[in-house]
Design a protein around this motif. Structure first.
Motif, PDB file in Angstrom:
ATOM      1  N   GLN A 137     -55.033 -80.876  -3.186  1.00 35.97           N
ATOM      2  CA  GLN A 137     -53.964 -81.281  -3.991  1.00 35.97           C
ATOM      3  C   GLN A 137     -53.306 -80.087  -4.736  1.00 35.97           C
ATOM      4  OE1 GLN A 137     -55.257 -84.023  -6.989  1.00 35.97           O
ATOM      5  NE2 GLN A 137     -55.837 -85.523  -5.585  1.00 35.97           N
ATOM      6  N   TRP A 138     -53.943 -79.050  -4.844  1.00 40.76           N
ATOM      7  CA  TRP A 138     -53.650 -77.776  -5.468  1.00 40.76           C
ATOM      8  C   TRP A 138     -52.863 -76.862  -4.387  1.00 40.76           C
ATOM      9  CZ3 TRP A 138     -54.503 -72.549  -4.239  1.00 40.76           C
ATOM     10  CH2 TRP A 138     -54.036 -71.472  -5.229  1.00 40.76           C
ATOM     11  N   ARG A 151     -59.419 -82.080  -5.026  1.00 37.89           N
ATOM     12  CA  ARG A 151     -58.458 -81.139  -6.088  1.00 37.89           C
ATOM     13  C   ARG A 151     -57.795 -80.053  -5.448  1.00 37.89           C
ATOM     14  NH1 ARG A 151     -61.711 -82.079 -11.824  1.00 37.89           N
ATOM     15  NH2 ARG A 151     -62.204 -84.262 -11.755  1.00 37.89           N
ATOM     16  N   GLN A 185     -65.289 -83.926  -4.558  1.00 37.30           N
ATOM     17  CA  GLN A 185     -64.220 -83.978  -5.718  1.00 37.30           C
ATOM     18  C   GLN A 185     -63.376 -82.712  -5.796  1.00 37.30           C
ATOM     19  OE1 GLN A 185     -67.405 -85.217  -8.764  1.00 37.30           O
ATOM     20  NE2 GLN A 185     -66.020 -86.802  -9.273  1.00 37.30           N
TER      21      GLN A 185
END
Length: 379
Positions: A146-147, A143, A139
């Motif tokens: 995406q960051w 993230r 997970q």
């Protein structure tokens, strides 16, 4: 829990073994499964915190310890167990403690291979509470990708690098402080009022306007407040600005009594901020919050000369471990970190900026401004 006042260095601990009932491999806590899982055969162990030999007991209460007593009697508490070895990073100065023969090849916090043997430390408060990992590495990797993708001014080489390969989980040391606070305050309360005055504008015309004034009156009051789990980080291995961005950690609701099964297979850092220093920082946080609360009580529209006289009673503390996912990487000569709260998934990171992209953006902005001014003159 006992306490000590001298643990100035960052330390990490690797705990001993918990064998898999099927293959004998070392079971590890899985954030995804919320259970002990064998990394070799995938067996999920039927385990409760009270089952482990080193556990504090699944039904044990989270204990608040008297702060004043601990500061007066800094007795040592050491229950990690096993044969320990310590190494010190020559780059970031973190000290890692390993149990039962495991030796680090690189520093967990900066990735440097420049680690040397270090004399074992004997005085350290053992944590009695833990916030287990709740967010899985998969997970967090999503993230972080995406960051990376949303950092428009980051160098292209950074965006395409597989930096998530360096991610690892770390339990960080925190102190929590409780206190009953009572404050007496006094201040000058300011009340706005307005008068009308006339003036002449640049064309010589007479106009009127409202002018604001302040009427000052003395004011005083009191308030009581209970501070519950004021958080003070005990780590310097993670950059403090990033750490504050991923707080809070839900220590009020989700803490578990410490059991070594939670940390097997993970890195555990020992505190760098001792209890006495942490207590000072915790009270400073409380005082700042009390000052803001008293300011909100001052009547009127504004205030000045606010004085707060605070008293604290029933001060208690806990030494806890909280989970973070950590990525460190070097770009140029600078080391950057990206961290994620291992319980909530909240993310914060550092990254370099592309000088070329920034220069192009500034140039584009100047061109657009010039076009706006040009067409404005044509109208």
């Amino acid at each position: 829990m006992n306490s000590t006042q001298s643990s100035p260095s960052s330390q990490t601990t690797a705990i001993g073994k918990h064998p898999c009932p099927e293959c004998g491999g070392n079971l590890e806590w899985s954030a995804a499964k919320q259970a002990l899982v064998c990394p070799y055969c995938g067996t999920i162990a039927d385990w409760k915190p009270s089952d482990g030999a080193g556990g504090m007991g699944g039904d044990a209460a989270i204990i608040e310890h008297d702060l004043e007593q601990a500061l007066r009697d800094p007795a040592v508490s050491r229950h990690w167990g096993g044969q320990r070895k310590e190494v010190k990073c020559q780059n970031c100065h973190a000290i890692s403690v390993f149990v039962d023969g495991r030796v680090a090849q690189r520093c967990d916090f900066c990735g440097s291979p420049a680690i040397v043997a270090h004399e074992e430390m004997q005085d350290a408060i053992t944590p009695q509470s833990i916030l287990p990992f709740n967010v899985s590495d998969g997970q967090v990797r999503d993230r972080i990708r995406q960051w990376y993708g949303s950092r428009w001014f980051a160098p292209n080489r950074l965006k395409t690098a597989a930096l998530t390969d360096t991610i690892h989980g770390v339990y960080l040391p925190y102190w929590t402080f409780d206190a009953h606070a009572h404050a007496q305050w006094s201040a000058d309360a300011g009340h706005y009022y307005y008068t009308t005055e006339t003036y002449r504008d640049s064309n010589g015309q007479t106009k009127s306007r409202q002018v604001r004034h302040v009427r000052w009156t003395p004011a005083s009051g009191s308030l009581s407040h209970f501070f519950d789990d004021t958080l003070v980080p005990g780590t310097k291995g993670v950059h403090p600005k990033l750490l504050r961005q991923v707080e809070p950690f839900p220590t009020q609701t989700s803490l578990k009594p410490y059991a070594p099964e939670y940390v097997r297979g993970w890195t555990v850092e020992r505190y760098q901020v001792d209890l006495r220093r942490a207590a000072q920082l915790g009270q400073k946080q409380m005082s700042e919050q009390l000052h803001q609360m008293c300011a909100q009580q001052v009547p009127g529209d504004t205030h000045r000369n606010l004085q707060v006289d605070a008293r604290y009673q029933g001060r208690t503390f806990k030494h806890v471990l909280v989970p973070v996912w950590l990525v460190h990487y070097t770009y140029g000569r600078t080391t950057y970190q990206i961290i994620a709260n291992g319980y909530t998934g909240q993310l914060a990171g550092e990254r370099p900026y592309s000088v070329v992209k920034i220069a192009l953006a500034v140039l584009l902005g100047l061109v657009l401004l010039a076009l706006v001014l040009y067409y404005g003159q044509l109208q």
